[in-house]
Design a protein around this motif. Structure first.
Motif, PDB file in Angstrom:
ATOM      1  N   ALA A 254       0.778  -1.529   0.358  1.00  0.00           N
ATOM      2  CA  ALA A 254       0.314   0.255   0.213  1.00  0.00           C
ATOM      3  C   ALA A 254       0.660   1.410   0.054  1.00  0.00           C
ATOM      4  O   ALA A 254       0.531   2.076  -0.565  1.00  0.00           O
ATOM      5  N   LEU A 255       1.614   1.071   0.735  1.00  0.00           N
ATOM      6  CA  LEU A 255       2.968   1.730   0.959  1.00  0.00           C
ATOM      7  C   LEU A 255       3.374   2.585  -0.641  1.00  0.00           C
ATOM      8  O   LEU A 255       3.744   3.797  -0.930  1.00  0.00           O
ATOM      9  N   ALA A 256       3.839   1.861  -0.869  1.00  0.00           N
ATOM     10  CA  ALA A 256       4.501   1.720  -2.658  1.00  0.00           C
ATOM     11  C   ALA A 256       3.701   2.179  -3.904  1.00  0.00           C
ATOM     12  O   ALA A 256       4.339   2.848  -4.372  1.00  0.00           O
ATOM     13  N   ASP A 257       2.327   1.741  -3.465  1.00  0.00           N
ATOM     14  CA  ASP A 257       1.131   1.962  -4.325  1.00  0.00           C
ATOM     15  C   ASP A 257       0.899   3.310  -3.766  1.00  0.00           C
ATOM     16  O   ASP A 257       0.473   4.758  -5.342  1.00  0.00           O
ATOM     17  N   HIS A 258       1.048   3.832  -3.219  1.00  0.00           N
ATOM     18  CA  HIS A 258       1.854   5.110  -3.389  1.00  0.00           C
ATOM     19  C   HIS A 258       2.606   6.708  -3.126  1.00  0.00           C
ATOM     20  O   HIS A 258       1.970   7.316  -3.930  1.00  0.00           O
ATOM     21  N   ILE A 259       3.485   6.284  -2.982  1.00  0.00           N
ATOM     22  CA  ILE A 259       4.598   6.378  -2.999  1.00  0.00           C
ATOM     23  C   ILE A 259       4.529   6.387  -4.979  1.00  0.00           C
ATOM     24  O   ILE A 259       5.184   7.738  -5.143  1.00  0.00           O
ATOM     25  N   SER A 260       4.743   5.332  -6.335  1.00  0.00           N
ATOM     26  CA  SER A 260       4.874   5.760  -7.086  1.00  0.00           C
ATOM     27  C   SER A 260       3.518   6.805  -7.533  1.00  0.00           C
ATOM     28  O   SER A 260       4.131   6.679  -8.764  1.00  0.00           O
ATOM     29  N   THR A 261       2.662   7.089  -6.584  1.00  0.00           N
ATOM     30  CA  THR A 261       2.358   8.187  -7.518  1.00  0.00           C
ATOM     31  C   THR A 261       2.418   9.421  -7.343  1.00  0.00           C
ATOM     32  O   THR A 261       1.948  10.644  -7.770  1.00  0.00           O
ATOM     33  N   LEU A 262       3.465   9.503  -6.326  1.00  0.00           N
ATOM     34  CA  LEU A 262       3.420  10.951  -5.913  1.00  0.00           C
ATOM     35  C   LEU A 262       4.987  11.275  -7.274  1.00  0.00           C
ATOM     36  O   LEU A 262       5.895  11.035  -7.166  1.00  0.00           O
ATOM     37  N   ASP A 263       4.761  12.971  -8.126  1.00  0.00           N
ATOM     38  CA  ASP A 263       5.029  12.751  -8.669  1.00  0.00           C
ATOM     39  C   ASP A 263       6.875  13.538  -8.687  1.00  0.00           C
ATOM     40  O   ASP A 263       8.230  13.320  -9.550  1.00  0.00           O
ATOM     41  N   LYS A 264       7.455  13.911  -7.426  1.00  0.00           N
ATOM     42  CA  LYS A 264       8.268  14.399  -7.135  1.00  0.00           C
ATOM     43  C   LYS A 264       9.116  13.524  -6.123  1.00  0.00           C
ATOM     44  O   LYS A 264      10.007  13.777  -5.148  1.00  0.00           O
ATOM     45  N   LEU A 265       8.689  11.977  -5.980  1.00  0.00           N
ATOM     46  CA  LEU A 265       9.518  11.161  -5.381  1.00  0.00           C
ATOM     47  C   LEU A 265       9.882  10.330  -6.762  1.00  0.00           C
ATOM     48  O   LEU A 265       8.848   9.694  -7.165  1.00  0.00           O
ATOM     49  N   LYS A 266      10.975   9.302  -6.222  1.00  0.00           N
ATOM     50  CA  LYS A 266      11.292   8.374  -7.234  1.00  0.00           C
ATOM     51  C   LYS A 266      11.088   7.155  -6.076  1.00  0.00           C
ATOM     52  O   LYS A 266      12.439   7.262  -5.521  1.00  0.00           O
ATOM     53  N   LEU A 267      11.172   5.949  -5.903  1.00  0.00           N
ATOM     54  CA  LEU A 267      10.468   4.813  -5.240  1.00  0.00           C
ATOM     55  C   LEU A 267      11.576   3.937  -5.684  1.00  0.00           C
ATOM     56  O   LEU A 267      12.249   3.911  -6.618  1.00  0.00           O
ATOM     57  N   ARG A 268      12.892   3.571  -4.975  1.00  0.00           N
ATOM     58  CA  ARG A 268      14.220   3.332  -5.605  1.00  0.00           C
ATOM     59  C   ARG A 268      14.357   2.164  -4.820  1.00  0.00           C
ATOM     60  O   ARG A 268      15.303   1.027  -5.266  1.00  0.00           O
ATOM     61  N   GLY A 269      13.585   1.547  -3.489  1.00  0.00           N
ATOM     62  CA  GLY A 269      13.996   0.077  -3.307  1.00  0.00           C
ATOM     63  C   GLY A 269      13.372  -0.358  -1.661  1.00  0.00           C
ATOM     64  O   GLY A 269      12.158   0.817  -1.052  1.00  0.00           O
ATOM     65  N   LEU A 270      14.078  -0.061  -1.287  1.00  0.00           N
ATOM     66  CA  LEU A 270      14.109  -0.898   0.346  1.00  0.00           C
ATOM     67  C   LEU A 270      15.235  -0.682   1.345  1.00  0.00           C
ATOM     68  O   LEU A 270      16.149  -0.818   0.967  1.00  0.00           O
ATOM     69  N   MET A 271      15.646  -0.117   2.388  1.00  0.00           N
ATOM     70  CA  MET A 271      15.999  -0.012   3.829  1.00  0.00           C
ATOM     71  C   MET A 271      15.857  -1.063   4.589  1.00  0.00           C
ATOM     72  O   MET A 271      14.226  -1.110   5.108  1.00  0.00           O
ATOM     73  N   ALA A 272      16.794  -1.865   5.504  1.00  0.00           N
ATOM     74  CA  ALA A 272      16.057  -2.713   6.499  1.00  0.00           C
ATOM     75  C   ALA A 272      17.777  -2.710   7.081  1.00  0.00           C
ATOM     76  O   ALA A 272      18.869  -2.850   6.270  1.00  0.00           O
ATOM     77  N   ILE A 273      16.820  -3.021   8.695  1.00  0.00           N
ATOM     78  CA  ILE A 273      18.271  -3.496   9.991  1.00  0.00           C
ATOM     79  C   ILE A 273      17.681  -4.836  10.206  1.00  0.00           C
ATOM     80  O   ILE A 273      16.810  -5.159  11.223  1.00  0.00           O
ATOM     81  N   PRO A 274      18.391  -6.091  10.609  1.00  0.00           N
ATOM     82  CA  PRO A 274      18.429  -6.999  10.310  1.00  0.00           C
ATOM     83  C   PRO A 274      18.554  -7.692  11.564  1.00  0.00           C
ATOM     84  O   PRO A 274      18.602  -6.296  12.353  1.00  0.00           O
ATOM     85  N   SER A 275      18.086  -8.134  12.264  1.00  0.00           N
ATOM     86  CA  SER A 275      17.967  -8.409  13.643  1.00  0.00           C
ATOM     87  C   SER A 275      19.389  -8.410  14.203  1.00  0.00           C
ATOM     88  O   SER A 275      20.032  -8.914  13.948  1.00  0.00           O
ATOM     89  N   ASN A 276      19.763  -7.636  15.653  1.00  0.00           N
ATOM     90  CA  ASN A 276      20.642  -7.954  16.070  1.00  0.00           C
ATOM     91  C   ASN A 276      20.985  -9.259  16.888  1.00  0.00           C
ATOM     92  O   ASN A 276      20.758  -9.309  18.010  1.00  0.00           O
TER      93      ASN A 276
END
Ligand SMILES: *Cc1c(COP(=O)(O)O)cnc(C)c1O
Length: 222
Positions: free
Chosen positions: A140-162
């Motif tokens: 849902a978040l990716a779909d929304h971001i993809s409609t915003l013309d001043k943003l470019k959806l490049r990918g994912l960021m994560a911090i795995p479990s410590n």
């Protein structure tokens, strides 16, 4: 050779050697939070120009003395929505977008011709205390971001479990890779999987990461 230059040089070589997709390069973001401008200058003089910061005001203070340099700034800290204007105006990448309200504000405040590069932060370890979206909220978040013309959806960021438990980590990397491939299939702008810090970057790139965020291993402890 300065120590910072040597560190960047060594890490770059290691990344090349361990890249799981050798036909495309791994992006190295030098995380300069908690470090003075002098160290950033040392990295710049070593030819490095991609930096990551967690705190808006600290970053802007440092950026003021560096306007002569062409730098790509990544925002990698938790985002308060009242900071979106400053983030949109002073960074080229925002890796920690985790809600629609923040995406909308970044879009509204980006007055640049070039879109702001966006990664969605996933809470892959699914701990309540960690930032990031839950896996089931990503689409849902990716779909929304993809409609915003001043943003470019490049990918994912994560911090795995410590954790040093391989089984848990491998499971998280595998899930991240699957979610990433799925997004890539749906949006042509997706090319970035941001996982890996000073302690786990080799494991991360062996498992599909193509952007690492490294601080202490480059600049020393904070
Ligand atoms: C601080 C920070 C880093 C860098 O951490 P090191 O362990 O010093 O390499 C990377 N990513 C995020 C999100 C951070 O907050």
């Amino acid at each position: 050779m300065s120590l910072i230059k040597k560190n960047i040089h060594n890490i770059t070589n290691e990344l090349k050697k361990n890249n799981s997709q050798p036909d495309s390069a791994i992006r190295l973001v030098a995380v300069s939070k908690g470090q003075g401008q002098k160290k950033i200058l040392e990295a710049l003089n070593a030819g490095h120009n991609i930096f990551g910061e967690n705190y808006v005001q600290e970053a802007i203070d440092k950026q003021k003395g560096l306007t002569d340099y062409k730098i790509e700034w990544h925002f990698i800290g938790p985002i308060q929505s009242n900071k979106c204007k400053l983030i949109a105006e002073n960074f080229q990448w925002v890796q920690t977008v985790d809600r629609i309200k923040v995406a909308d504000k970044l879009n509204m405040f980006n007055t640049d011709q070039t879109p702001l590069n966006i990664c969605i932060q996933i809470n892959i370890s699914n701990e309540d205390t960690k930032s990031g979206v839950k896996i089931e909220e990503i689409d849902a978040l990716a779909d929304h971001i993809s409609t915003l013309d001043k943003l470019k959806l490049r990918g994912l960021m994560a911090i795995p479990s410590n954790t040093s438990e391989d089984k848990i980590l491998m499971n998280e990397y595998m899930q991240l890779k699957m979610i990433y491939e799925n997004l890539k299939f749906r949006y042509s702008t997706i090319d970035t999987l941001s996982i890996g810090m000073s302690n786990d970057y080799l494991l991360a790139v062996e498992n599909g990461s193509n952007l690492v965020r490294i601080g202490s291993k480059i600049f020393g402890s904070r």
